[in-house]
Every structure is written in C-alpha cells, then in structure tokens.
Design a protein around this motif. Structure first.
Motif, PDB file in Angstrom:
ATOM      1  N   UNK A  98       0.844  -1.182   0.000  1.00  0.00           N
ATOM      2  CA  UNK A  98       0.000   0.000   0.000  1.00  0.00           C
ATOM      3  C   UNK A  98       0.883   1.236   0.000  1.00  0.00           C
ATOM      4  N   UNK A 107       0.891   5.236   1.047  1.00  0.00           N
ATOM      5  CA  UNK A 107       0.170   6.164   1.909  1.00  0.00           C
ATOM      6  C   UNK A 107       0.865   7.514   1.904  1.00  0.00           C
ATOM      7  N   UNK A 137      -4.309   4.580   3.199  1.00  0.00           N
ATOM      8  CA  UNK A 137      -3.524   3.668   2.357  1.00  0.00           C
ATOM      9  C   UNK A 137      -4.246   3.347   1.041  1.00  0.00           C
ATOM     10  N   UNK A 164       3.435   0.706   2.873  1.00  0.00           N
ATOM     11  CA  UNK A 164       3.078  -0.293   3.880  1.00  0.00           C
ATOM     12  C   UNK A 164       3.056  -1.670   3.236  1.00  0.00           C
ATOM     13  N   UNK A 223      -0.096  -5.590   9.121  1.00  0.00           N
ATOM     14  CA  UNK A 223       0.616  -4.494   8.466  1.00  0.00           C
ATOM     15  C   UNK A 223       1.959  -4.244   9.131  1.00  0.00           C
ATOM     16  N   UNK A 224       2.937  -3.895   8.298  1.00  0.00           N
ATOM     17  CA  UNK A 224       4.156  -3.312   8.816  1.00  0.00           C
ATOM     18  C   UNK A 224       3.938  -1.829   9.083  1.00  0.00           C
ATOM     19  N   UNK A 225       4.907  -1.231   9.754  1.00  0.00           N
ATOM     20  CA  UNK A 225       4.788   0.184  10.100  1.00  0.00           C
ATOM     21  C   UNK A 225       5.120   1.109   8.932  1.00  0.00           C
TER      22      UNK A 225
END
Lengths: 115, 110
Positions: free
Chosen positions: B36, B38, B44, B88, B100-102
């Motif tokens: 994603x 963002x 996102x 992301x 999700x990762x940060x």
C-alpha cells in the motif's frame, strides 16, 4: 465509481463526549474493517464484520463499539474519547470467498481530534 | 505474535532511479501479500498484490515474493517525486485479517 466513503473527514470532540464515525461502501463487499492509525505507526485493527458476524480484536478497548446495520454501512462508536484516542480512523472493505485473496480497500479516513 | 517488519527509512533515491523496498513476515501460513502507498495525512492505497513466489510487474512497480525466505519486496522503476510516500507491506494473517508493517518512508529527490 465504486468506493468506500467515510464521514466526517475531520471530527473534533471533547474529552469524554461520545462520537460516531460512519463508513459506507458501494463495492458490495462482505467484510468491513475499522482500523486506528497513529502517526508513523501501522494501522491497528479494532474489529471487523464478516457479513453480520462481529469480530473484536482482543486488545480493542471496551470504549470502542461498532454497528453494521446493513451490508453497505458500518459505524464506529467511541463512548468516552480520551486524549489517547486521537488518531486517524480508517474503514476498509474486502470481498472474502471464491478466488478473492483479501485485498482490502480503504476509505479516506476520519481524523479525530480530542480536546 | 504475527509480525511484518519493514525498515522505517527514510529511503532517499534520486529521480529516475530504482527504489527498492523490503519487508519480512513471521507467519509461514500467510498466503497473500500487499503493498500500500500512503501519502502524508491520507489513507492507504493498494498498489500491488502478490500471491505466488516470483515477480509480478505492473507498470513501474514490481513485487517480488520469496516464501521460503519469508521476504517480500517492491521495486519502483524510474522513481518520481510523486512516489514520495510511506509504503506499507501487509501479509494475510488468517481470519480475514491483514498484518501491516509500520511502513517505509520513501523520498524521491529531483
């Protein structure tokens, strides 16, 4: 165009004053999600609905509630907002089943400010 | 605890270069993976999905998946300043969820 809509885009509330955020979708997806995202952090899943089945994350505070009156709409209620609840709230939808792979599509988000 | 790890960045690349973004995931049961984009203050936006080992190309974007190494990457060719955003990585986490990762912040400078 099919889409996910969130209202309002910006919400200011006072400490302890209940607030409701809304999400609607024209994608006819069977799953709807609510996420909380704070600055520079991953979106944090609060809960999701698979059709009418409600699924709460274990660490979602009781202060957060949700309703899905029909396929198209979903609401997030914050019963007594605290300063720590200031965040972006994201609604997402997904179509689960068949050949789908859980692609999630996000609405524009609601930025919540707590005074 | 199922996790997706990303380098927070910023990853700085010159305009026209290839940007390479990476993530690792902990759940070997994950079957689908997503990138994603963002922009600051926005939500996102899904840009790539990948489900099988190997490469998947879409325009300037290539997603790469290596399930044995539990590694997913995103290559952005001919990077543009408009690609500057946080990316992301997400992995399916079971029960209709994504982990999700940060995010990795990408900065493309002219």
């Amino acid at each position: 165009d099919a889409m996910v809509i969130q209202n309002p885009r910006y919400q200011v509330t006072q400490f302890g004053k209940p607030v409701t955020l809304s999400c609607s979708q024209t994608l006819n997806h069977n799953v709807m999600y609510w996420y909380q995202q704070k600055s520079s952090q991953a979106p944090k899943l609060l809960f999701h609905y698979y059709d009418k089945d409600f699924n709460n994350e274990a660490d979602t505070p009781d202060n957060f509630q949700s309703r899905r009156p029909n396929t198209s709409f979903c609401f997030l209620d914050i019963r007594s907002p605290g300063l720590g609840d200031a965040a972006m709230y994201l609604c997402a939808t997904s179509s689960i089943g068949g050949d789908s792979y859980n692609e999630q599509f996000f609405g524009p988000g609601t930025r919540l400010t707590v005074l | 605890q199922k996790e997706v790890e990303q380098n927070s960045g910023p990853l700085s690349v010159p305009e026209g270069a290839i940007a390479s973004l990476n993530c690792t995931y902990s759940d070997r049961g994950s079957q689908s993976f997503f990138w994603y984009r963002q922009y600051s203050g926005k939500s996102p936006e899904l840009i790539m999905s990948i489900y099988s080992n190997g490469d998947k190309e879409d325009g300037r974007f290539t997603a790469q998946l290596n399930k044995a190494s539990q590694y997913v990457s995103l290559l952005i060719r001919d990077s543009q300043p408009s690609d500057s955003a946080t990316y992301l990585c997400a992995a399916s986490g079971g029960y209709n969820k994504l982990i999700f990762g940060a995010g990795t912040r990408l900065a493309v400078h002219p």
